[in-house]
Design an enzyme around this catalytic site. Structure first.
Site, mmCIF file in Angstrom:
data_model
loop_
_atom_site.group_PDB
_atom_site.id
_atom_site.type_symbol
_atom_site.label_atom_id
_atom_site.label_comp_id
_atom_site.label_asym_id
_atom_site.label_seq_id
_atom_site.Cartn_x
_atom_site.Cartn_y
_atom_site.Cartn_z
ATOM 1 N N HIS A 62 0.681 -1.141 0.034
ATOM 2 C CA HIS A 62 -0.056 -0.118 -0.023
ATOM 3 C C HIS A 62 0.993 1.409 -0.101
ATOM 4 O O HIS A 62 0.468 2.100 -0.644
ATOM 5 C CB HIS A 62 -1.005 0.129 1.276
ATOM 6 N N HIS A 63 1.986 1.147 0.767
ATOM 7 C CA HIS A 63 2.954 2.338 0.529
ATOM 8 C C HIS A 63 4.269 2.056 1.385
ATOM 9 O O HIS A 63 4.399 0.941 2.030
ATOM 10 C CB HIS A 63 2.342 3.650 1.425
ATOM 11 N N GLN A 89 9.946 1.494 5.712
ATOM 12 C CA GLN A 89 8.669 1.062 6.197
ATOM 13 C C GLN A 89 7.874 0.829 5.114
ATOM 14 O O GLN A 89 7.647 1.529 4.217
ATOM 15 C CB GLN A 89 8.213 2.296 7.186
ATOM 16 N N HIS A 93 4.067 -0.875 4.382
ATOM 17 C CA HIS A 93 2.685 -1.242 4.602
ATOM 18 C C HIS A 93 2.013 -2.302 3.590
ATOM 19 O O HIS A 93 1.828 -2.068 2.666
ATOM 20 C CB HIS A 93 1.660 0.153 5.021
ATOM 21 N N HIS A 98 -2.009 15.744 6.903
ATOM 22 C CA HIS A 98 -2.153 14.678 7.969
ATOM 23 C C HIS A 98 -3.090 15.153 9.104
ATOM 24 O O HIS A 98 -2.839 16.079 9.724
ATOM 25 C CB HIS A 98 -0.847 13.888 8.584
ATOM 26 N N HIS A 154 -6.233 12.855 11.672
ATOM 27 C CA HIS A 154 -6.687 11.493 11.855
ATOM 28 C C HIS A 154 -8.224 11.492 11.402
ATOM 29 O O HIS A 154 -8.518 12.308 10.447
ATOM 30 C CB HIS A 154 -7.006 11.241 13.526
ATOM 31 N N MET A 212 -4.440 15.107 14.982
ATOM 32 C CA MET A 212 -3.227 15.618 14.810
ATOM 33 C C MET A 212 -3.456 16.677 13.746
ATOM 34 O O MET A 212 -4.504 16.325 12.881
ATOM 35 C CB MET A 212 -2.114 14.965 14.569
#
Length: 868
Positions: free
Chosen positions: A103-104, A166, A168, A238, A240, A310
């Protein structure tokens, strides 16, 4: 002589030291051989992390070491040292990932990773010290590209010593075959000093409180910039779940310049700043996050968990090397009063489909005890349905388009009830006698069209629901409908734009002077189309056949601005038009796209400023592109014109991915052929209508699912994927283990593929081993009963049970999916949170157009086209 020898010796030593300064990274790598990790044999990348690209350049291959995630929504991290002591610069990124699997990906730079393991769950964090995002790759977001001469500085005394990757992994159904994933990114690094150094500027709210039930809550951040100039080229937003829109600006002398604006519920990768912005000393950087507390029963504060919020706006920039700073933050609001003049766009939420919202937040919100069948039934997101391209546009042959008794059909639109609205010319015709050389209409004496020129039809059966527009127009052209159901039309003979209520006989608003062509603020010259922004109410007019401009008006008709110019003799440049013929307003992206007819292309512009964003042009368009229409969710529809003599591109319709501009499908009629398709409109269910001037017809097309075999790529290998429709239906009715059904389907496919083998032979081959096995089992039972007596029966049962268990394919344990949906654990360190990045960049080969024969070939148009 001795002096000469000494000089030569000194030069040799200097040369030797210089060469050591540019030693091969491969030789340097030998000193780090104990820190490298061996990759799985299934990995496609090289087992050498460092690849020499010359004296000063090298590539660093950063890959997952052959991992197989065991549950959906898994985040895995791995690290690799820079492998060189000297300062280096990352100048390019090459991702290695498949949207079927990943996904990323995020790449961080830091000095100490959170773990020394081969790879680890990112819940442990990414870095122990401060981490900087260097790169982001997402399935449906554009990759971050560094401008030429720009690099991220790493190594040396101040740069990062480690890279942390990282990844995902979303839906683990991609790992049903238990393959090992080696996704990652290859970095191109150089020891050559870069004149411009990239860095990250983070704007973050730290004290916002969102009251429960509050409909609109703003979080504002603003800081005075007090450093050397920097140039912004990418941004990321970004929040939530409560965030609606995040916008970032540079403010200079009270003038707000947009850096970027996006919904935080869409994929949160870095997006390019469409028009790079420079920031100087004493400029203000400002950002606003818009939240809604609806649905919450308690206050929501800024924090790191999923139930907190956030407000982050990331800016990627570059600076001159001698002044470069790699990381800066802004966490305050230095001037709250200034936000009274923030552009209105910052307060308008960007709508996101409910299914997209669900998938953006990942599987963590689902049931923790869901089994595999429930995973298989997860609905696709809207982007996947679009970009998977599992549909084809075909004509609806029972649509009575030929029986409508229309004049030349010039405009089409769908009203708020999704009814089809047609704008046609009745008994009037636009031909070579309609205008003089100064574009003055020559047939005023015949009066306006006496028939109703606006017809409202049931889109299913073409039943007439309503009609109007009698004795109002001379030569109708463009039609659009605003969110309130008002009709906006253009008349090329009157040189005017009209706003009509659905039930009003008189216009509500008229722009332009009747029968007077012109090019100033109060006149048009054969205006072609009109579009109305559903958010701001601004009016955009394409003007037109004898002007080459787009004109913007306020909702009450006051002139605001215009842009565009005639096409240059040496080629069509951005912002130049040769008949801006049709408009498509894309509110999701704040863009206006124009069918630049005679230049055979689509041009898209920023709504607020009229700045050119991009061009969409394909060879299959031919020389003319007549109309364009946008469908929320990412689809763009268009129709082209008849080919010139000697050219081969057929007249047809196109379906395009708006984000990439790539053609997904083409379509054309099957009963007859297009004459001159003049306008196109589509609904969200992919029902398409095309209005044809020459055939005086409205064609209807609809999407049909592709249920046949389709070719997919997985791990670089071309395979054939069969849609198991019957099995999927059974799964929905009986959500148990699907293994018996899969085996049954595979046996069915094997039987189909083996039609050349005798059925009797297959039966014999299957029966003989069974008979032999049964005979052996009977003999064993008899033998043991004879030798051991009654106790043998128990022993036989247990041993034969193990044998039959193996034959039936039953393992010793079942599939444990109790922890299938992982719980959300918030952000990683320093505000660099996980991206819930969904979507797809899947591409398919273009369709080959149509097999229909051409009935009409238009000659090349005169310099000032006068018919259409």
């Amino acid at each position: 002589m001795a002096g000469l020898i000494n000089s030569l010796l000194i030069l040799f030593l200097v040369f030797q030291n210089s060469c050591l300064g540019f030693r091969s990274p491969l030789s340097v790598f030998k000193r780090y051989k104990d820190t490298t990790r061996s990759l799985s044999n299934e990995c496609l990348g090289s087992n050498r992390p460092v690849i020499s690209l010359g004296l000063s350049d090298f590539a660093l291959d950063i890959r997952m070491p052959g991992v197989t995630p065991k549950q959906s929504d898994t985040y895995l991290c791995m690290s690799i040292p820079l492998l060189v002591d000297d300062e280096a610069y990352v100048v390019d990124f090459k991702p290695h990932a498949s949207m079927d699997t990943v996904h990323h990906m995020l790449l961080f730079g830091c000095n100490e990773p959170s773990s020394t393991e081969n790879y680890w769950d990112c819940d442990e964090g990414t870095c122990k010290d401060k981490s900087n995002i260097l790169y982001a790759w997402a399935r449906n977001a554009p990759p971050t590209r560094l401008p030429k001469g720009v690099g991220f500085r790493v190594g040396g005394e101040t740069g990062s010593k480690y890279f942390v990757l990282q990844v995902h992994y979303g839906d683990i159904s991609a790992f049903r075959d238990k393959h090992k994933d080696c996704s990652g990114v290859t970095l191109h690094l150089t020891h050559q000093k870069q004149p411009l150094i990239a860095g990250m500027y983070l704007m973050m709210s730290v004290n916002t409180v969102i009251p429960p039930g509050e409909k609109v809550v703003d979080a504002d951040i603003a800081c005075h910039y007090k450093r050397f100039p920097m140039h912004l080229f990418a941004y990321r937003v970004h929040t939530h779940r409560l965030g609606k829109v995040v916008s970032g600006y540079r403010v200079r002398n009270g003038q707000w310049t947009l850096i970027g604006r996006q919904s935080p519920q869409l994929p949160q990768a870095f997006y390019p700043v469409e028009h790079p912005v420079d920031v100087h000393f004493d400029d203000i950087l400002a950002a606003r996050c818009v939240f809604s507390g609806e649905g919450r029963t308690t206050e929501t504060h800024i924090g790191g968990t999923a139930n907190d919020e956030m407000c982050n706006f990331y800016i990627m920039y570059y600076m001159e090397a001698k002044h470069a700073v790699s990381y800066m933050t802004c966490t305050q609001n230095a001037n709250p009063e200034m936000f009274r003049s923030i552009p209105q766009e910052a307060n308008i939420p960007i709508s996101v489909k409910s299914d997209m919202l669900k998938m953006t937040h990942g599987y963590r919100e689902g049931s923790k005890n869901a089994d595999e069948s429930s995973l298989q039934q997860q609905p696709k997101r809207e982007e996947e349905e679009v970009l998977d391209q599992d549909f084809h546009i075909e004509e609806v042959v029972d649509w009575p388009g030929f029986d409508l008794k229309l004049g030349q059909v010039s405009g089409l639109a769908l009203d708020p009830e999704n009814n089809l609205v047609i704008f046609h010319r009745g008994d009037h015709v636009w031909d070579e006698n309609s205008f003089d050389s100064k574009f003055v209409y020559q047939q005023r004496g015949v009066g306006p069209i006496e028939q109703n020129t606006i017809l409202v039809l049931n889109p299913s059966n073409a039943q007439l629901l309503h009609s109007m527009g009698k004795n109002l127009f001379y030569l109708p052209h463009g039609l659009s409908i605003d969110k309130n159901g008002n009709y906006w039309v253009t008349d090329v003979a009157l040189h005017q734009v009209f706003k009509l209520g659905a039930d009003d006989k008189e216009p509500l608003l008229i722009l332009g002077m009747a029968l007077q062509p012109g090019s100033d603020k109060n006149h048009f010259c054969q205006p072609t189309d009109v579009a109305v922004d559903p958010i701001t109410g601004s009016i955009y007019v394409s003007d037109g056949y004898c002007n080459s401009r787009i004109v913007q008006f306020s909702p009450n008709g006051l002139y605001i601005k215009q842009w565009g110019e005639e096409t240059s003799s040496d080629g069509a440049r951005p912002g130049q038009f040769h008949i801006p013929h049709s408009l498509a307003l894309i509110p999701d992206f704040s863009q206006l796209c124009v069918a630049d007819r005679e230049n055979g292309r689509i041009q898209c512009f920023r709504l607020e400023t009229g700045e050119f964003i991009r061009e969409i042009k394909h060879k299959s368009f031919g020389r003319e592109l007549f109309a364009v229409s946008y469908v929320p969710g990412g689809l763009l529809f268009a129709v082209n014109g008849m080919p010139y003599p000697g050219e081969t591109e057929p007249v047809q319709g196109f379906v395009m991915n708006f984000s990439t501009g790539e053609i997904i499908d083409t379509f054309s009629p099957v009963r007859k052929t297009f004459g001159m398709p003049h306008d196109v409109v589509a609904s969200e269910d992919k029902t398409v209508f095309v209005g044809d001037v020459h055939t005086r017809t409205v064609w209807k097309f609809t999407s049909t699912e592709k249920m046949e075999h389709r070719s997919v790529k997985k791990a670089g290998i071309e395979v054939q994927e069969v849609k198991e429709t019957i099995i999927e239906t059974r799964q929905k009715n009986n959500p148990k283990s699907t293994e018996p059904l899969k085996k049954e389907e595979k046996q069915h496919l094997v039987q189909q593929a083996s039609t050349g083998v005798s059925f009797v032979l297959i039966t014999s081959l299957l029966i003989i081993p069974v008979v032999v096995l049964l005979a052996i089992l009977v003999f064993i039972r008899w033998r043991k009963t004879t030798v051991y007596g009654a106790d043998a029966e128990h022993k036989l049962d247990s041993s034969s049970g193990r044998i039959l268990g193996r034959l039936r394919g039953k393992g010793g344990g079942g599939l444990n999916l109790g922890n299938f949906f992982a719980s959300h654990k918030g952000y990683s360190r320093k505000g660099f949170d996980r991206l819930s990045t969904e979507g797809s960049d899947q591409e398919k080969d273009e369709d080959d157009g149509t097999d229909s024969e051409e009935e009409y070939s238009a000659p090349p148009p005169p310099p000032a086209p006068s018919s259409s």
